[in-house]
Design a protein around this motif. Sequence first.
Motif, PDB file in Angstrom:
ATOM      1  N   ALA A 292       0.835  -1.208   0.000  1.00 29.90           N
ATOM      2  CA  ALA A 292       0.000   0.000   0.000  1.00 29.90           C
ATOM      3  C   ALA A 292       0.867   1.254   0.000  1.00 29.90           C
ATOM      4  CB  ALA A 292      -0.938  -0.009   1.206  1.00 29.90           C
ATOM      5  N   LEU A 293       1.944   1.219   0.771  1.00 30.54           N
ATOM      6  CA  LEU A 293       2.849   2.363   0.844  1.00 30.54           C
ATOM      7  C   LEU A 293       3.530   2.599  -0.501  1.00 30.54           C
ATOM      8  CD1 LEU A 293       4.201   4.423   2.847  1.00 30.54           C
ATOM      9  CD2 LEU A 293       6.025   2.733   3.096  1.00 30.54           C
ATOM     10  N   MET A 294       4.030   1.534  -1.100  1.00 34.96           N
ATOM     11  CA  MET A 294       4.721   1.676  -2.381  1.00 34.96           C
ATOM     12  C   MET A 294       3.761   2.100  -3.494  1.00 34.96           C
ATOM     13  SD  MET A 294       7.931   1.239  -1.906  1.00 34.96           S
ATOM     14  CE  MET A 294       7.529   2.225  -0.437  1.00 34.96           C
ATOM     15  N   ARG A 295       2.515   1.611  -3.432  1.00 35.23           N
ATOM     16  CA  ARG A 295       1.526   2.053  -4.422  1.00 35.23           C
ATOM     17  C   ARG A 295       1.289   3.554  -4.304  1.00 35.23           C
ATOM     18  NH1 ARG A 295       0.060   3.171  -8.879  1.00 35.23           N
ATOM     19  NH2 ARG A 295      -2.063   3.945  -9.084  1.00 35.23           N
TER      20      ARG A 295
ATOM     21  N   TYR B 131       4.425   5.415  -5.573  1.00 32.70           N
ATOM     22  CA  TYR B 131       4.552   5.339  -7.031  1.00 32.70           C
ATOM     23  C   TYR B 131       3.560   6.282  -7.702  1.00 32.70           C
ATOM     24  CZ  TYR B 131       4.868   3.329 -11.733  1.00 32.70           C
ATOM     25  OH  TYR B 131       5.046   3.152 -13.094  1.00 32.70           O
ATOM     26  N   SER B 132       2.325   6.307  -7.187  1.00 35.20           N
ATOM     27  CA  SER B 132       1.308   7.188  -7.777  1.00 35.20           C
ATOM     28  C   SER B 132       1.666   8.655  -7.585  1.00 35.20           C
ATOM     29  CB  SER B 132      -0.071   6.893  -7.170  1.00 35.20           C
ATOM     30  OG  SER B 132      -0.103   7.236  -5.791  1.00 35.20           O
ATOM     31  N   GLU B 133       2.423   8.967  -6.531  1.00 36.80           N
ATOM     32  CA  GLU B 133       2.870  10.345  -6.294  1.00 36.80           C
ATOM     33  C   GLU B 133       4.176  10.648  -7.029  1.00 36.80           C
ATOM     34  OE1 GLU B 133       3.177  10.817  -2.086  1.00 36.80           O
ATOM     35  OE2 GLU B 133       1.030  10.605  -1.724  1.00 36.80           O
ATOM     36  N   ARG B 134       4.649   9.676  -7.797  1.00 32.90           N
ATOM     37  CA  ARG B 134       5.889   9.803  -8.566  1.00 32.90           C
ATOM     38  C   ARG B 134       7.096  10.052  -7.664  1.00 32.90           C
ATOM     39  NH1 ARG B 134       4.261   9.918 -13.907  1.00 32.90           N
ATOM     40  NH2 ARG B 134       6.420  10.209 -14.598  1.00 32.90           N
TER      41      ARG B 134
ATOM     42  N   GLU C 148       4.955 -10.993  -9.372  1.00 36.49           N
ATOM     43  CA  GLU C 148       3.948 -10.412 -10.267  1.00 36.49           C
ATOM     44  C   GLU C 148       2.942  -9.577  -9.497  1.00 36.49           C
ATOM     45  OE1 GLU C 148       2.241 -13.714 -12.307  1.00 36.49           O
ATOM     46  OE2 GLU C 148       3.905 -13.893 -13.750  1.00 36.49           O
ATOM     47  N   PHE C 149       2.457 -10.102  -8.368  1.00 37.55           N
ATOM     48  CA  PHE C 149       1.470  -9.358  -7.585  1.00 37.55           C
ATOM     49  C   PHE C 149       2.083  -8.083  -7.011  1.00 37.55           C
ATOM     50  CE2 PHE C 149      -1.066  -8.430  -3.773  1.00 37.55           C
ATOM     51  CZ  PHE C 149      -2.353  -8.458  -4.308  1.00 37.55           C
ATOM     52  N   THR C 150       3.321  -8.171  -6.565  1.00 37.51           N
ATOM     53  CA  THR C 150       4.003  -7.008  -5.988  1.00 37.51           C
ATOM     54  C   THR C 150       4.149  -5.903  -7.021  1.00 37.51           C
ATOM     55  OG1 THR C 150       5.210  -8.376  -4.389  1.00 37.51           O
ATOM     56  CG2 THR C 150       6.137  -6.219  -4.912  1.00 37.51           C
ATOM     57  N   VAL C 151       4.703  -6.231  -8.166  1.00 36.88           N
ATOM     58  CA  VAL C 151       4.961  -5.234  -9.205  1.00 36.88           C
ATOM     59  C   VAL C 151       3.656  -4.644  -9.723  1.00 36.88           C
ATOM     60  CG1 VAL C 151       5.831  -4.919 -11.555  1.00 36.88           C
ATOM     61  CG2 VAL C 151       7.178  -6.201  -9.890  1.00 36.88           C
ATOM     62  N   GLN C 152       2.677  -5.506 -10.006  1.00 34.10           N
ATOM     63  CA  GLN C 152       1.421  -5.019 -10.563  1.00 34.10           C
ATOM     64  C   GLN C 152       0.641  -4.169  -9.573  1.00 34.10           C
ATOM     65  OE1 GLN C 152      -0.512  -8.594 -11.931  1.00 34.10           O
ATOM     66  NE2 GLN C 152       0.967  -8.927 -13.576  1.00 34.10           N
ATOM     67  N   THR C 153       0.739  -4.516  -8.284  1.00 38.86           N
ATOM     68  CA  THR C 153       0.068  -3.707  -7.269  1.00 38.86           C
ATOM     69  C   THR C 153       0.695  -2.325  -7.164  1.00 38.86           C
ATOM     70  OG1 THR C 153      -0.564  -5.669  -6.007  1.00 38.86           O
ATOM     71  CG2 THR C 153      -0.567  -3.576  -4.836  1.00 38.86           C
ATOM     72  N   ILE C 154       2.020  -2.272  -7.130  1.00 37.81           N
ATOM     73  CA  ILE C 154       2.712  -0.985  -7.034  1.00 37.81           C
ATOM     74  C   ILE C 154       2.369  -0.104  -8.227  1.00 37.81           C
ATOM     75  CG2 ILE C 154       4.984   0.130  -7.066  1.00 37.81           C
ATOM     76  CD1 ILE C 154       6.048  -2.286  -5.490  1.00 37.81           C
ATOM     77  N   MET C 155       2.255  -0.683  -9.401  1.00 41.11           N
ATOM     78  CA  MET C 155       1.970   0.088 -10.613  1.00 41.11           C
ATOM     79  C   MET C 155       0.485   0.395 -10.786  1.00 41.11           C
ATOM     80  SD  MET C 155       4.591  -1.726 -13.329  1.00 41.11           S
ATOM     81  CE  MET C 155       4.311  -0.442 -14.560  1.00 41.11           C
ATOM     82  N   GLY C 156      -0.348  -0.096  -9.865  1.00 44.65           N
ATOM     83  CA  GLY C 156      -1.774   0.194  -9.943  1.00 44.65           C
ATOM     84  C   GLY C 156      -2.545  -0.701 -10.874  1.00 44.65           C
ATOM     85  N   LEU C 157      -1.942  -1.828 -11.296  1.00 46.85           N
ATOM     86  CA  LEU C 157      -2.609  -2.758 -12.193  1.00 46.85           C
ATOM     87  C   LEU C 157      -3.430  -3.793 -11.441  1.00 46.85           C
ATOM     88  CD1 LEU C 157       0.374  -3.367 -14.665  1.00 46.85           C
ATOM     89  CD2 LEU C 157      -1.497  -1.693 -14.854  1.00 46.85           C
ATOM     90  N   ARG C 158      -3.244  -3.883 -10.142  1.00 47.19           N
ATOM     91  CA  ARG C 158      -4.032  -4.762  -9.273  1.00 47.19           C
ATOM     92  C   ARG C 158      -4.548  -3.921  -8.118  1.00 47.19           C
ATOM     93  NH1 ARG C 158      -2.201 -10.231 -10.172  1.00 47.19           N
ATOM     94  NH2 ARG C 158      -3.801 -10.902  -8.690  1.00 47.19           N
ATOM     95  N   ASP C 159      -5.751  -4.251  -7.650  1.00 48.24           N
ATOM     96  CA  ASP C 159      -6.334  -3.536  -6.518  1.00 48.24           C
ATOM     97  C   ASP C 159      -6.017  -4.301  -5.239  1.00 48.24           C
ATOM     98  OD1 ASP C 159      -8.255  -1.379  -5.473  1.00 48.24           O
ATOM     99  OD2 ASP C 159      -9.097  -3.241  -4.662  1.00 48.24           O
TER     100      ASP C 159
END
Length: 556
Positions: free
Chosen positions: A291-294, A297-300, A511-522
């Motif tokens: 959640a923190l990394m997501r 990442y969204s805040e760039r 896969e879950f880690t990377v996709q979650t951080i990039m916002g591709l998974r909820d």
Amino acid sequence: MKKMLALLVALIMAFSLFACSQDTSNKDPEPSQPSAAPVTSTPEPSATEDEEDDIPLTDAEALGFPLADGDITLTWWWPLAQEVVTFIEDMNDNIVFRELQKLSGVNFEFITPSPVGIRETFNLLIAGQSYPDVFKTMVYYSGGTVKAVEDGVCIDPTDLMNKYAPNYITLINSADDYRRGCYTDDGRVLSFIEVHDRKQASWSGLLIRGDWLDEIGHEMPQTIDQLHDTLVEFKQFTGEAGPLQLGSTGVFPGNFLIGSLYSSSTFLKDPENPDKVTYGPMTEGYKEYLALMRQWYSERLLDQEFVTRTESNFPVTSLLSADKLGGYIGIYNQAGSFYYDTGVVQDPSFYLRLAPRPVKNIGDPIWAGMTQARIMNTEGGTISTDCKYPEIAIKLFDYFYSEDGALLCNYGVEGETFEYDENGQPWAKDIIVNNPEGMLFNGAQFRYLMHTGPHLWIQDREDLTATGEAAKYVDLWEIEYPGQLPGLSLPGDLSMELSGILVDINTLVEEFTVQTIMGLRDLESEWDEYVDKIKSMDIARAIEIQQTAYDNYLAR
């Protein structure tokens, strides 16, 4: 001439007691100096400090050197580090092996695989069923050293070690962590392991742009929230580029940040029950990390191209030189003006400061991290079943744990790679710490000394060369991680079983880690399904195997 090391063997117990007193994962009392009695099962130390003078051998002459007259050749499988592949062809160009050949009268031939595709090269060698005399490590063998012995690739040298390796046997019997790390559950000694005289502080951590901190008027961040706020301010320098470097798996080296949230990227002690082992990527702490990394990442605030980066303790220098990077997980000796001094960056005000590992709240423990144990059991010299002279091979390895051998491995040759100061302390010369060929400090150690491998590592060689900002790493990163598991060994069949279970789980987690951080998974809606999937992939059995290994480790 050897003032610093003359008391090394006599004082090894003192080093052991000091280092282990700092280790919260091993609270058993440390034994006093033991004798080098033959090992028939896991030994029980019984000697006292008064017996320090009874240590039998300390030098090449006592080991019977020379061992040959140039009429014996041993082949060594000894990979080169990436840092030195453009500088040397094999370890015949290394001072340690040059001197060892002179002393022993034994000739060496090296099999030197490229760091690229090394596992595949190793597997082809094993499949050919024609082995070198000795291996530097069996980390690439499926099932490890125990399985290599079971499969007839390597010998069980326990009896020969008791007879021909008194330095090594004495050393590994001198403290609980040594013994636990070097013996198998059934009391065998199968390899010569890299043993450190004391624990090293974590050598990797957060390096942050100190000149930028000064410009924005921020104190060094101590908490996760403070680090967030600092990165927000750093965006005035980096623009749209995220100022914090992250690797392609979505986790930082050494469990940075994850360990501050009571989790890990692998197995660890359960925060609710530290006697039990759990799997970090399915814990609530790992969910909090995602959640923190997501958010970051969204805040760039994170490198937006992190999926293209390698998992490394080095910065992307193109980002660093373009002022697009404000912090990364790196090695302590990269601190200060290192990258300006080496021409990577052109700004004379550029300065990297070592940062503490941030916590949620001041005073919180960091549950898991990068623990530098005194046993590096991935570096274990083994003897193959094709070796015609196993006794000689054992004596050569044992020399690396003697007084003279430790001096050679750690410092090289007086006048060439080190000089003694007025206190008799060896100090590395510029050829190591300021190499004229442009090698980094680690590379120069690989090039001239024994940087990794089966020998007695003297920690002073690292700490004494750390000056200025780099020297702060001991105080900043000498951290006890109460949830970190020690290095565990498994019988060959269990090691293979564990590896088989984790192959698909590791893929799922990454896969879950990377996709979650990039916002591709909820994260909120998919977390339970992700955990259930891990459970369905037999993680309970993997935890059981690790729990057994941990229990056996404590029982040694």
